[in-house]
Scaffold this motif. Structure first.
Motif, PDB file in Angstrom:
ATOM      1  N   MET A   1       0.827  -1.205   0.000  1.00 53.41           N
ATOM      2  CA  MET A   1       0.000   0.000   0.000  1.00 53.41           C
ATOM      3  C   MET A   1       0.866   1.262   0.000  1.00 53.41           C
ATOM      4  SD  MET A   1      -3.003   1.117  -0.267  1.00 53.41           S
ATOM      5  CE  MET A   1      -3.918  -0.394   0.081  1.00 53.41           C
ATOM      6  N   ALA A   2       2.025   1.225   0.652  1.00 58.21           N
ATOM      7  CA  ALA A   2       2.904   2.385   0.667  1.00 58.21           C
ATOM      8  C   ALA A   2       3.367   2.732  -0.737  1.00 58.21           C
ATOM      9  CB  ALA A   2       4.109   2.119   1.565  1.00 58.21           C
ATOM     10  N   ARG A   3       3.620   1.697  -1.549  1.00 53.30           N
ATOM     11  CA  ARG A   3       4.063   1.944  -2.906  1.00 53.30           C
ATOM     12  C   ARG A   3       2.952   2.615  -3.702  1.00 53.30           C
ATOM     13  NH1 ARG A   3       6.923  -2.779  -6.197  1.00 53.30           N
ATOM     14  NH2 ARG A   3       6.199  -3.777  -4.308  1.00 53.30           N
ATOM     15  N   ALA A   4       1.717   2.217  -3.501  1.00 52.81           N
ATOM     16  CA  ALA A   4       0.585   2.838  -4.197  1.00 52.81           C
ATOM     17  C   ALA A   4       0.481   4.314  -3.823  1.00 52.81           C
ATOM     18  CB  ALA A   4      -0.708   2.113  -3.854  1.00 52.81           C
ATOM     19  N   GLN A   5       0.691   4.642  -2.561  1.00 54.16           N
ATOM     20  CA  GLN A   5       0.596   6.024  -2.116  1.00 54.16           C
ATOM     21  C   GLN A   5       1.701   6.878  -2.733  1.00 54.16           C
ATOM     22  OE1 GLN A   5       0.686   5.520   2.100  1.00 54.16           O
ATOM     23  NE2 GLN A   5      -1.480   5.044   2.266  1.00 54.16           N
ATOM     24  N   ALA A   6       2.858   6.278  -2.994  1.00 53.15           N
ATOM     25  CA  ALA A   6       3.965   7.015  -3.582  1.00 53.15           C
ATOM     26  C   ALA A   6       3.659   7.462  -4.998  1.00 53.15           C
ATOM     27  CB  ALA A   6       5.228   6.144  -3.580  1.00 53.15           C
ATOM     28  N   PHE A   7       2.739   6.771  -5.667  1.00 46.27           N
ATOM     29  CA  PHE A   7       2.403   7.092  -7.045  1.00 46.27           C
ATOM     30  C   PHE A   7       1.033   7.759  -7.157  1.00 46.27           C
ATOM     31  CE2 PHE A   7       5.174   3.249  -7.679  1.00 46.27           C
ATOM     32  CZ  PHE A   7       6.241   3.926  -8.236  1.00 46.27           C
ATOM     33  N   SER A   8       0.562   8.401  -6.091  1.00 42.72           N
ATOM     34  CA  SER A   8      -0.816   8.878  -6.056  1.00 42.72           C
ATOM     35  C   SER A   8      -1.002  10.292  -6.599  1.00 42.72           C
ATOM     36  CB  SER A   8      -1.367   8.803  -4.636  1.00 42.72           C
ATOM     37  OG  SER A   8      -0.626   9.662  -3.798  1.00 42.72           O
ATOM     38  N   ASP A   9       0.086  10.999  -6.915  1.00 40.36           N
ATOM     39  CA  ASP A   9      -0.033  12.386  -7.368  1.00 40.36           C
ATOM     40  C   ASP A   9      -0.423  12.416  -8.848  1.00 40.36           C
ATOM     41  OD1 ASP A   9       2.249  15.171  -7.817  1.00 40.36           O
ATOM     42  OD2 ASP A   9       0.078  15.091  -7.559  1.00 40.36           O
ATOM     43  N   ARG A  10      -1.653  12.789  -9.162  1.00 44.69           N
ATOM     44  CA  ARG A  10      -2.113  12.814 -10.544  1.00 44.69           C
ATOM     45  C   ARG A  10      -3.230  13.832 -10.684  1.00 44.69           C
ATOM     46  NH1 ARG A  10      -6.897  10.051 -10.781  1.00 44.69           N
ATOM     47  NH2 ARG A  10      -7.334   8.587  -9.091  1.00 44.69           N
ATOM     48  N   THR A  11      -3.460  14.262 -11.923  1.00 46.42           N
ATOM     49  CA  THR A  11      -4.577  15.141 -12.224  1.00 46.42           C
ATOM     50  C   THR A  11      -5.839  14.306 -12.238  1.00 46.42           C
ATOM     51  OG1 THR A  11      -3.138  16.517 -13.580  1.00 46.42           O
ATOM     52  CG2 THR A  11      -5.500  16.774 -13.908  1.00 46.42           C
ATOM     53  N   ALA A  12      -6.867  14.763 -11.537  1.00 49.45           N
ATOM     54  CA  ALA A  12      -8.066  13.940 -11.375  1.00 49.45           C
ATOM     55  C   ALA A  12      -8.869  13.839 -12.664  1.00 49.45           C
ATOM     56  CB  ALA A  12      -8.938  14.517 -10.268  1.00 49.45           C
ATOM     57  N   ILE A  13      -9.367  12.638 -12.925  1.00 49.72           N
ATOM     58  CA  ILE A  13     -10.370  12.411 -13.957  1.00 49.72           C
ATOM     59  C   ILE A  13     -11.725  12.457 -13.247  1.00 49.72           C
ATOM     60  CG2 ILE A  13     -11.346  10.729 -15.569  1.00 49.72           C
ATOM     61  CD1 ILE A  13      -8.791  11.815 -16.629  1.00 49.72           C
ATOM     62  N   VAL A 141       9.775   4.080 -13.688  1.00 50.72           N
ATOM     63  CA  VAL A 141      10.199   4.966 -14.774  1.00 50.72           C
ATOM     64  C   VAL A 141       9.249   6.156 -14.902  1.00 50.72           C
ATOM     65  CG1 VAL A 141      10.462   5.159 -17.282  1.00 50.72           C
ATOM     66  CG2 VAL A 141      11.418   3.190 -16.066  1.00 50.72           C
ATOM     67  N   LEU A 142       7.939   5.884 -14.829  1.00 51.88           N
ATOM     68  CA  LEU A 142       6.959   6.951 -15.000  1.00 51.88           C
ATOM     69  C   LEU A 142       6.797   7.802 -13.746  1.00 51.88           C
ATOM     70  CD1 LEU A 142       4.125   5.135 -16.991  1.00 51.88           C
ATOM     71  CD2 LEU A 142       6.119   6.379 -17.868  1.00 51.88           C
ATOM     72  N   GLY A 143       7.191   7.259 -12.593  1.00 51.32           N
ATOM     73  CA  GLY A 143       7.026   7.983 -11.335  1.00 51.32           C
ATOM     74  C   GLY A 143       5.582   8.148 -10.937  1.00 51.32           C
ATOM     75  N   ARG A 144       4.739   7.194 -11.344  1.00 53.51           N
ATOM     76  CA  ARG A 144       3.319   7.283 -11.045  1.00 53.51           C
ATOM     77  C   ARG A 144       2.700   5.890 -11.134  1.00 53.51           C
ATOM     78  NH1 ARG A 144       0.146  10.696 -15.119  1.00 53.51           N
ATOM     79  NH2 ARG A 144      -1.598   9.469 -14.354  1.00 53.51           N
ATOM     80  N   GLN A 145       1.501   5.789 -10.618  1.00 53.70           N
ATOM     81  CA  GLN A 145       0.763   4.533 -10.655  1.00 53.70           C
ATOM     82  C   GLN A 145       0.201   4.280 -12.053  1.00 53.70           C
ATOM     83  OE1 GLN A 145      -3.156   4.386  -8.757  1.00 53.70           O
ATOM     84  NE2 GLN A 145      -2.494   2.614  -7.583  1.00 53.70           N
ATOM     85  N   MET A 146       0.195   3.037 -12.489  1.00 57.86           N
ATOM     86  CA  MET A 146      -0.497   2.651 -13.707  1.00 57.86           C
ATOM     87  C   MET A 146      -1.686   1.784 -13.341  1.00 57.86           C
ATOM     88  SD  MET A 146       1.586  -0.473 -15.534  1.00 57.86           S
ATOM     89  CE  MET A 146       0.059  -1.190 -16.190  1.00 57.86           C
TER      90      MET A 146
END
Length: 298
Positions: A1-13, A141-146
């Motif tokens: 879950m910590a890894r998911a939180q690390a990639f949580s910064d995104r523009t909302a859909i 690589v992307l620095g975000r969640q897929m």
């Protein structure tokens, strides 16, 4: 879950319905700015440096949220991921800042060959480890969640030791990736594999779903006279898929999930495509209203 939180910064859909962006509709969208929740594009169609596709997409991105959907990473393949492809994908994401990025649980490349189909993979421990490694690489690589999309399948591998839903659940647990639930793929796979759709949705990790896809399919029969569905994306959403979507909405809960209409062949008029999105949004709103009514009574 910590890894998911690390990639949580995104523009909302937004929790609305969107559609796949097609060149046939570019000018109409810019001329009329229709009321639509968001657009989704296939990443590989915009990996060139410039030209009309980027000119139109840049203008549309200024007006609407964008979701990016990959079809060429070959997440389920036996070969290492293509680092050059990943670099192009990273540049595209930096350029357009999509709210969501998704890929398929499938493979489409082997050595120097590229296939036009999203091919299935056996659900084994070996495949699981490889897919987890690939998703970890992509997210780093992307620095975000897929998001990972469930496949439409036509065959079952004898060597598979996991059910599809358990396999996907374990991938999400190990990587912290989100999920894209393609409801049409569920209906296609369950029909072809003779699985129950209710049992499939019961066992799917809906808490990880951040986007939903809806699409049309083609109905055929196999050599034994059994129904064979092809995930063709060339027509409107089937009534039975709409019904399954309503069931999914009820199970997900009070907050609707961004839902996309995919229509990639026999491209319809804008009005026909938007009508499909309006149907999806109506069902989303209805499910939300029913949930609030139930909560008030309870």
């Amino acid at each position: 879950m910590a890894r998911a939180q690390a990639f949580s910064d995104r523009t909302a859909i937004p929790a609305r319905a969107g559609v796949g962006l097609k060149a046939e509709h570019y000018q109409h969208i810019l001329d009329h700015t229709p009321n639509i929740g968001f657009f989704e594009v296939h990443a590989e169609n915009y990996m060139g440096a410039g030209g009309p596709p980027h000119r139109y997409l840049t203008q549309i991105r200024e007006l609407y949220p964008l979701s990016l959907h990959g079809v060429g990473l070959s997440i389920g393949g036996t070969m290492p991921l293509d680092n050059e492809h990943l670099k192009r994908l990273s540049s595209l994401i930096a350029r357009y800042q999509p709210g969501l990025f998704s890929e398929h649980l499938a493979w489409s490349t082997h050595e120097s060959r590229f296939f036009n189909d999203l091919l299935p993979t056996p659900y084994t421990n070996e495949t699981l480890s490889r897919v987890v490694e690939h998703i970890d690489q992509v997210q780093t690589v992307l620095g975000r969640q897929m998001l990972l999309e469930n496949p439409s399948t036509y065959v079952w591998f004898e060597e598979s030791t996991w059910s599809e839903t358990d396999f996907i659940t374990e991938i999400a647990r190990r990587t912290g990736c989100g999920l894209l639930l393609d409801v049409n793929n569920v209906y296609v796979a369950c029909t072809n594999q003779q699985w129950g759709t209710t049992a499939y949705i019961d066992s799917f990790p809906l808490r990880s779903v951040q986007e939903i896809h809806l699409a049309g399919h083609t109905r055929q029969v196999d050599d034994k006279g059994r129904p064979l569905l092809i995930d063709s994306h060339d027509k409107g959403v089937d009534e039975l898929v709409w019904n399954l979507f309503r069931d999914v909405m009820k199970r997900i809960g009070p907050t609707p999930t961004p839902t996309l209409i995919e229509w990639d062949a026999n491209i319809p008029t804008w009005s026909e495509l938007q009508a499909e999105a309006r149907m999806a949004e109506m069902l989303m709103d209805l499910s939300h209203a029913e949930e609030r009514s139930y909560g008030a009574v309870g």
